[in-house]
Design a protein around this motif. Sequence first.
Motif, PDB file in Angstrom:
ATOM      1  N   TYR A 185      30.858  43.090 -20.800  1.00  0.00           N
ATOM      2  CA  TYR A 185      31.150  43.217 -22.065  1.00  0.00           C
ATOM      3  C   TYR A 185      32.134  44.176 -22.579  1.00  0.00           C
ATOM      4  CZ  TYR A 185      29.958  44.783 -26.888  1.00  0.00           C
ATOM      5  OH  TYR A 185      30.266  45.248 -28.019  1.00  0.00           O
ATOM      6  N   TYR A 186      32.116  45.311 -21.922  1.00  0.00           N
ATOM      7  CA  TYR A 186      33.021  46.530 -22.374  1.00  0.00           C
ATOM      8  C   TYR A 186      34.416  46.292 -21.695  1.00  0.00           C
ATOM      9  CZ  TYR A 186      35.305  51.069 -22.650  1.00  0.00           C
ATOM     10  OH  TYR A 186      35.999  52.064 -23.087  1.00  0.00           O
ATOM     11  N   LEU A 187      34.526  45.793 -20.171  1.00  0.00           N
ATOM     12  CA  LEU A 187      35.719  45.773 -19.558  1.00  0.00           C
ATOM     13  C   LEU A 187      36.340  44.322 -19.876  1.00  0.00           C
ATOM     14  CD1 LEU A 187      35.390  47.537 -16.345  1.00  0.00           C
ATOM     15  CD2 LEU A 187      36.473  48.499 -18.188  1.00  0.00           C
ATOM     16  N   LEU A 188      35.834  43.170 -19.455  1.00  0.00           N
ATOM     17  CA  LEU A 188      36.312  42.034 -19.453  1.00  0.00           C
ATOM     18  C   LEU A 188      36.008  41.164 -21.042  1.00  0.00           C
ATOM     19  CD1 LEU A 188      34.975  40.672 -15.861  1.00  0.00           C
ATOM     20  CD2 LEU A 188      37.045  41.903 -16.680  1.00  0.00           C
ATOM     21  N   GLY A 189      35.171  41.583 -21.720  1.00  0.00           N
ATOM     22  CA  GLY A 189      35.216  41.126 -22.891  1.00  0.00           C
ATOM     23  C   GLY A 189      34.245  39.802 -23.002  1.00  0.00           C
ATOM     24  N   LEU A 190      33.803  39.366 -21.839  1.00  0.00           N
ATOM     25  CA  LEU A 190      33.285  38.027 -21.533  1.00  0.00           C
ATOM     26  C   LEU A 190      32.026  37.819 -22.214  1.00  0.00           C
ATOM     27  CD1 LEU A 190      34.602  37.363 -17.905  1.00  0.00           C
ATOM     28  CD2 LEU A 190      35.512  36.566 -20.024  1.00  0.00           C
ATOM     29  N   ALA A 191      31.070  38.790 -22.052  1.00  0.00           N
ATOM     30  CA  ALA A 191      29.852  38.657 -22.676  1.00  0.00           C
ATOM     31  C   ALA A 191      29.640  39.245 -24.051  1.00  0.00           C
ATOM     32  CB  ALA A 191      28.803  39.585 -21.903  1.00  0.00           C
ATOM     33  N   PRO A 192      28.699  38.820 -24.711  1.00  0.00           N
ATOM     34  CA  PRO A 192      28.257  38.793 -26.119  1.00  0.00           C
ATOM     35  C   PRO A 192      27.639  40.228 -26.297  1.00  0.00           C
ATOM     36  CG  PRO A 192      26.811  37.403 -25.639  1.00  0.00           C
ATOM     37  CD  PRO A 192      27.819  37.411 -24.448  1.00  0.00           C
ATOM     38  N   ASP A 193      27.651  40.977 -27.536  1.00  0.00           N
ATOM     39  CA  ASP A 193      26.835  42.071 -27.692  1.00  0.00           C
ATOM     40  C   ASP A 193      25.524  41.886 -27.193  1.00  0.00           C
ATOM     41  OD1 ASP A 193      29.081  42.915 -28.889  1.00  0.00           O
ATOM     42  OD2 ASP A 193      28.243  42.744 -31.055  1.00  0.00           O
ATOM     43  N   PRO A 194      25.061  43.125 -26.233  1.00  0.00           N
ATOM     44  CA  PRO A 194      23.564  43.125 -25.925  1.00  0.00           C
ATOM     45  C   PRO A 194      22.704  43.520 -26.917  1.00  0.00           C
ATOM     46  CG  PRO A 194      24.969  44.951 -25.188  1.00  0.00           C
ATOM     47  CD  PRO A 194      25.895  44.235 -25.998  1.00  0.00           C
ATOM     48  N   THR A 195      22.441  42.621 -27.998  1.00  0.00           N
ATOM     49  CA  THR A 195      21.711  43.080 -29.187  1.00  0.00           C
ATOM     50  C   THR A 195      20.599  42.005 -29.419  1.00  0.00           C
ATOM     51  OG1 THR A 195      23.467  41.899 -30.572  1.00  0.00           O
ATOM     52  CG2 THR A 195      23.710  44.292 -30.512  1.00  0.00           C
ATOM     53  N   GLY A 196      19.904  41.604 -28.429  1.00  0.00           N
ATOM     54  CA  GLY A 196      18.785  40.703 -28.786  1.00  0.00           C
ATOM     55  C   GLY A 196      18.947  39.203 -28.124  1.00  0.00           C
ATOM     56  N   ARG A 197      18.201  38.463 -29.000  1.00  0.00           N
ATOM     57  CA  ARG A 197      18.109  36.929 -28.477  1.00  0.00           C
ATOM     58  C   ARG A 197      19.421  36.195 -29.311  1.00  0.00           C
ATOM     59  NH1 ARG A 197      12.585  34.590 -29.405  1.00  0.00           N
ATOM     60  NH2 ARG A 197      13.220  32.917 -27.861  1.00  0.00           N
ATOM     61  N   ILE A 198      20.043  36.775 -30.275  1.00  0.00           N
ATOM     62  CA  ILE A 198      20.884  35.941 -30.969  1.00  0.00           C
ATOM     63  C   ILE A 198      21.983  37.040 -31.790  1.00  0.00           C
ATOM     64  CG2 ILE A 198      19.814  36.169 -33.420  1.00  0.00           C
ATOM     65  CD1 ILE A 198      21.590  32.781 -31.822  1.00  0.00           C
ATOM     66  N   ASP A 199      23.150  36.648 -31.687  1.00  0.00           N
ATOM     67  CA  ASP A 199      24.270  37.352 -32.296  1.00  0.00           C
ATOM     68  C   ASP A 199      23.884  37.780 -33.746  1.00  0.00           C
ATOM     69  OD1 ASP A 199      27.205  37.495 -33.953  1.00  0.00           O
ATOM     70  OD2 ASP A 199      27.186  38.090 -31.678  1.00  0.00           O
ATOM     71  N   VAL A 200      24.442  39.194 -34.027  1.00  0.00           N
ATOM     72  CA  VAL A 200      23.925  39.686 -35.338  1.00  0.00           C
ATOM     73  C   VAL A 200      24.477  38.789 -36.453  1.00  0.00           C
ATOM     74  CG1 VAL A 200      23.697  42.069 -34.483  1.00  0.00           C
ATOM     75  CG2 VAL A 200      25.873  41.348 -35.082  1.00  0.00           C
ATOM     76  N   PHE A 201      25.591  38.285 -36.388  1.00  0.00           N
ATOM     77  CA  PHE A 201      26.247  37.412 -37.315  1.00  0.00           C
ATOM     78  C   PHE A 201      25.910  35.932 -37.349  1.00  0.00           C
ATOM     79  CE2 PHE A 201      29.337  40.741 -36.299  1.00  0.00           C
ATOM     80  CZ  PHE A 201      29.235  41.412 -37.259  1.00  0.00           C
ATOM     81  N   ALA A 202      25.066  35.585 -36.438  1.00  0.00           N
ATOM     82  CA  ALA A 202      24.436  34.170 -36.200  1.00  0.00           C
ATOM     83  C   ALA A 202      23.044  34.173 -36.744  1.00  0.00           C
ATOM     84  CB  ALA A 202      24.425  33.742 -34.880  1.00  0.00           C
ATOM     85  N   SER A 203      22.640  32.884 -37.200  1.00  0.00           N
ATOM     86  CA  SER A 203      21.235  32.522 -37.793  1.00  0.00           C
ATOM     87  C   SER A 203      20.293  32.068 -36.817  1.00  0.00           C
ATOM     88  CB  SER A 203      21.406  31.481 -38.882  1.00  0.00           C
ATOM     89  OG  SER A 203      22.214  32.059 -39.934  1.00  0.00           O
ATOM     90  N   SER A 204      19.315  32.823 -36.814  1.00  0.00           N
ATOM     91  CA  SER A 204      18.155  32.182 -36.043  1.00  0.00           C
ATOM     92  C   SER A 204      17.828  30.636 -36.415  1.00  0.00           C
ATOM     93  CB  SER A 204      16.728  32.929 -35.975  1.00  0.00           C
ATOM     94  OG  SER A 204      17.131  34.184 -35.846  1.00  0.00           O
ATOM     95  N   PRO A 205      17.076  30.070 -35.142  1.00  0.00           N
ATOM     96  CA  PRO A 205      16.860  28.561 -35.503  1.00  0.00           C
ATOM     97  C   PRO A 205      15.499  28.425 -36.094  1.00  0.00           C
ATOM     98  CG  PRO A 205      16.446  29.136 -33.247  1.00  0.00           C
ATOM     99  CD  PRO A 205      17.154  30.313 -33.691  1.00  0.00           C
ATOM    100  N   PRO A 206      15.321  27.435 -36.794  1.00  0.00           N
ATOM    101  CA  PRO A 206      13.816  27.091 -37.171  1.00  0.00           C
ATOM    102  C   PRO A 206      12.820  27.575 -36.211  1.00  0.00           C
ATOM    103  CG  PRO A 206      15.301  25.541 -38.091  1.00  0.00           C
ATOM    104  CD  PRO A 206      16.007  26.160 -36.891  1.00  0.00           C
ATOM    105  N   ASP A 207      11.682  28.062 -36.480  1.00  0.00           N
ATOM    106  CA  ASP A 207      10.669  28.445 -35.638  1.00  0.00           C
ATOM    107  C   ASP A 207       9.851  27.360 -35.432  1.00  0.00           C
ATOM    108  OD1 ASP A 207       8.852  29.736 -34.172  1.00  0.00           O
ATOM    109  OD2 ASP A 207       8.033  31.018 -35.705  1.00  0.00           O
ATOM    110  N   ILE A 208      10.257  26.516 -34.333  1.00  0.00           N
ATOM    111  CA  ILE A 208       9.211  25.362 -33.781  1.00  0.00           C
ATOM    112  C   ILE A 208       8.524  25.791 -32.803  1.00  0.00           C
ATOM    113  CG2 ILE A 208       9.527  22.834 -33.137  1.00  0.00           C
ATOM    114  CD1 ILE A 208      12.192  22.898 -34.575  1.00  0.00           C
ATOM    115  N   THR A 209       9.301  26.127 -31.572  1.00  0.00           N
ATOM    116  CA  THR A 209       8.484  26.510 -30.426  1.00  0.00           C
ATOM    117  C   THR A 209       8.605  28.096 -30.116  1.00  0.00           C
ATOM    118  OG1 THR A 209      10.374  26.222 -29.042  1.00  0.00           O
ATOM    119  CG2 THR A 209       9.057  24.318 -29.448  1.00  0.00           C
ATOM    120  N   GLY A 210       9.459  28.733 -30.769  1.00  0.00           N
ATOM    121  CA  GLY A 210       9.717  30.005 -30.472  1.00  0.00           C
ATOM    122  C   GLY A 210      10.723  30.354 -29.317  1.00  0.00           C
TER     123      GLY A 210
END
Length: 343
Positions: free
Chosen positions: A163-188
């Motif tokens: 994440y820091y050196l290569l910039g290949l991984a997204p922010d380690p901030t949970g299951r979804i990016d902070v700027f993305a929307s979660s999917p409908p809660d179907i199965t979890g």
Amino acid sequence: MSAVSGIARRAGRRLLSSLPALLGVLVLTFLLMRVLPGDPAVFFASGPNAGQAEIEAIRHQMGLDRPVPEQLVRYLGDVATGNLGRSMTTGQPVLADLRQRLPASLELTVTALVLALALALPLGIAAALRPGSAVDHAVRFLCALGVCVPTFVSGLLLIYVFYYLLGLAPDPTGRIDVFASSPPDITGFYLVDFLLVGDLEGWRTAAGQLVLPALTMALFVLAPLARITRASMLAVLGADFVRTARSLGLPRRRIVVTYALRNAILPVLTIAGIVFSTMLGANVLVEKVFSWPGVASYALDALLSSDYAPVQGFVLLMASLFVLVNLTVDVLYGLADPRISVE
């Protein structure tokens, strides 16, 4: 059809026989929580200057003003009706909190286990086919390294590099990016839910968030899986039927995959079941490092807050999953080797 019904009956008997163990887990966890230092009522009172009346009101709300045997009987009665209590930290029923967070932990754990098996099986087989070689020593060194390095250290190193050196991984901030929307809660399960709604971009985002925490957990459990694969393959490769297959001139690939690996897979299934159960409860450090909203981090936060109900619910959940995983392993044993009964 009769075979399926027979397995179902034996599985039911196995589940019934596990009820005393689950009851023992409930009672032991309840008593351990009551002997921990500190008063939860004081912690949840509004500030250090809270009055005695406010503390007593919270203690009455939590049922702590009753004798311990009465508390235990009431708790067992509530559990029997599906009521695991209410979390003082979140204000929600514990069952609802666990139901909301369990898919996150299962998605992470299953992905990590699949990744670990995908790495451990080829490594263990390669080491067993060349015992004492450079490949064998490299695999054993990698296994020792995976055991020695704590999960939070390997997780932080992976974040720093990818994440820091290569910039290949997204922010380690949970299951979804902070700027993305979660999917409908179907199965979890985010990966499943994104596929169900046909959102491939969201699926790629969720998969990207899952890679580093799953890899961190996979590296930690790689050692026992690779070691048992190597040891089991070594034992099977020295068996008489393998030597007979070699003397008949059968292809090496067929001997290894069809004869050796199928007979060596049973101990791997056992260790995989144990590893899976352990990962569910022991992935708290990974969840904390990657801000993963799972049940382990939920239980740790409750424990630090002296919130009894979530911790007791978490332990009961882990014990129940351990029983189910062991039962699943027993059934898989019968499928892998028909000579073995599920009983």
